[in-house]
Motif scaffolding. Sequence first.
Motif, PDB file in Angstrom:
ATOM      1  N   LYS A 120    -105.830  54.727  30.574  1.00  0.00           N
ATOM      2  CA  LYS A 120    -104.760  54.181  29.709  1.00  0.00           C
ATOM      3  C   LYS A 120    -105.034  53.756  28.454  1.00  0.00           C
ATOM      4  O   LYS A 120    -104.439  53.893  27.396  1.00  0.00           O
ATOM      5  CB  LYS A 120    -103.892  53.024  30.424  1.00  0.00           C
ATOM      6  CG  LYS A 120    -103.490  53.233  31.796  1.00  0.00           C
ATOM      7  CD  LYS A 120    -102.370  54.504  31.666  1.00  0.00           C
ATOM      8  CE  LYS A 120    -101.723  54.475  33.055  1.00  0.00           C
ATOM      9  NZ  LYS A 120    -100.967  55.922  32.920  1.00  0.00           N
ATOM     10  N   GLU A 165     -97.200  55.062  24.701  1.00  0.00           N
ATOM     11  CA  GLU A 165     -96.008  54.556  25.339  1.00  0.00           C
ATOM     12  C   GLU A 165     -96.921  53.171  26.159  1.00  0.00           C
ATOM     13  O   GLU A 165     -97.603  53.046  26.529  1.00  0.00           O
ATOM     14  CB  GLU A 165     -95.839  55.236  26.554  1.00  0.00           C
ATOM     15  CG  GLU A 165     -94.755  54.848  27.618  1.00  0.00           C
ATOM     16  CD  GLU A 165     -94.287  55.906  28.531  1.00  0.00           C
ATOM     17  OE1 GLU A 165     -93.279  55.583  29.178  1.00  0.00           O
ATOM     18  OE2 GLU A 165     -94.931  56.864  28.908  1.00  0.00           O
ATOM     19  N   ASN A 166     -95.938  52.157  25.999  1.00  0.00           N
ATOM     20  CA  ASN A 166     -96.208  50.858  26.373  1.00  0.00           C
ATOM     21  C   ASN A 166     -97.547  50.112  25.791  1.00  0.00           C
ATOM     22  O   ASN A 166     -97.989  49.084  26.238  1.00  0.00           O
ATOM     23  CB  ASN A 166     -96.503  50.818  27.976  1.00  0.00           C
ATOM     24  CG  ASN A 166     -95.369  51.270  28.728  1.00  0.00           C
ATOM     25  OD1 ASN A 166     -94.261  50.813  28.328  1.00  0.00           O
ATOM     26  ND2 ASN A 166     -95.520  51.954  29.749  1.00  0.00           N
ATOM     27  N   PRO A 168     -99.242  47.642  23.653  1.00  0.00           N
ATOM     28  CA  PRO A 168     -99.077  46.313  22.964  1.00  0.00           C
ATOM     29  C   PRO A 168     -98.927  46.463  21.484  1.00  0.00           C
ATOM     30  O   PRO A 168     -99.450  47.325  20.864  1.00  0.00           O
ATOM     31  CB  PRO A 168    -100.223  45.356  23.371  1.00  0.00           C
ATOM     32  CG  PRO A 168    -100.861  46.016  24.348  1.00  0.00           C
ATOM     33  CD  PRO A 168    -100.688  47.526  24.180  1.00  0.00           C
ATOM     34  N   CYS A 186    -104.399  44.293  26.287  1.00  0.00           N
ATOM     35  CA  CYS A 186    -104.601  45.655  26.767  1.00  0.00           C
ATOM     36  C   CYS A 186    -104.935  45.395  28.307  1.00  0.00           C
ATOM     37  O   CYS A 186    -104.520  46.133  29.265  1.00  0.00           O
ATOM     38  CB  CYS A 186    -105.510  46.328  26.055  1.00  0.00           C
ATOM     39  SG  CYS A 186    -104.769  47.227  24.727  1.00  0.00           S
ATOM     40  N   ARG A 189    -102.290  44.536  30.575  1.00  0.00           N
ATOM     41  CA  ARG A 189    -101.285  45.228  30.577  1.00  0.00           C
ATOM     42  C   ARG A 189    -101.643  46.746  31.499  1.00  0.00           C
ATOM     43  O   ARG A 189    -101.252  47.352  32.404  1.00  0.00           O
ATOM     44  CB  ARG A 189    -100.732  45.687  29.460  1.00  0.00           C
ATOM     45  CG  ARG A 189     -99.473  46.862  29.489  1.00  0.00           C
ATOM     46  CD  ARG A 189     -98.751  46.956  28.338  1.00  0.00           C
ATOM     47  NE  ARG A 189     -98.289  45.573  27.776  1.00  0.00           N
ATOM     48  CZ  ARG A 189     -97.522  45.424  26.697  1.00  0.00           C
ATOM     49  NH1 ARG A 189     -97.148  46.654  25.832  1.00  0.00           N
ATOM     50  NH2 ARG A 189     -97.041  44.214  26.354  1.00  0.00           N
TER      51      ARG A 189
END
Length: 251
Positions: A120, A165-166, A168, A186, A189
């Motif tokens: 991610k 996407e998503n 922060p 990060c 998340r």
Amino acid sequence: MDSSLSLSVCIPAYSMDGMGAKYLRVSLDILAKQNFPNFEVVVADQSDDRNIADLCSSYADMTVRHLDTRHLKRQGSANTNAAINAAQNEIVKILFQDDFLNGDDALTKIAHAFGDPEVKWIVTGSEHTRDGHTLIRPFVPKFHDRIQFGKNTISSPSVLALHRENAPRFDEDLIWLMDVDYYKQCSLRFGLPKVLCEPLVVNRQHSGQVSESVRRARVRQELRHVRQKYATHMSWGDWMHYVGRLRRSFL
């Protein structure tokens, strides 16, 4: 690697005491030579002259989008957020204007790492320069749970890439701790970052860096802000670490 993967290189820019366009030209020239084809460059510009805007328009063979962000808060967090908000591609690659990629295949290697669907966010190794040519002090990033209090074991946000996407946003109440706070966000998340040890970014060291001019009162203000922000996540050891960092700001 998925050949359809695309990147947005997000560059917050300002005049930097007259050096901003010079530093940015170095970075854009390296980006223009990248062997990864699917990327755009988003330059969020808070300078009060046309130097950076004119520079961006001179790259006809590369997609460089220039944003006038002088209406925003004049600091790195807000300006970086503006670039992220304008990004159109799947992966966001942060690159500060005085830093630059290390090698013509840097974006290819970053994109390749995102071929793993579990990844991610990525941080890469880095090197440093004072003259723009001589590379010194190679650095391999490492995350730790108390990074938000200022012991930066990752380096500048120029080593960072993540899914748009998503993603922060940088805390616009922070200047000195904007990078380490973002790494903490990060981690909460997405979990731990994927670390690419190879130095794919060069961090330029110079007297105009924001970190060189932060006053101790500002350091204490930001430490308290971050402590309040993550209070529910803090262990006894975290509190002791925070107190130690705060105490050193008075010395």
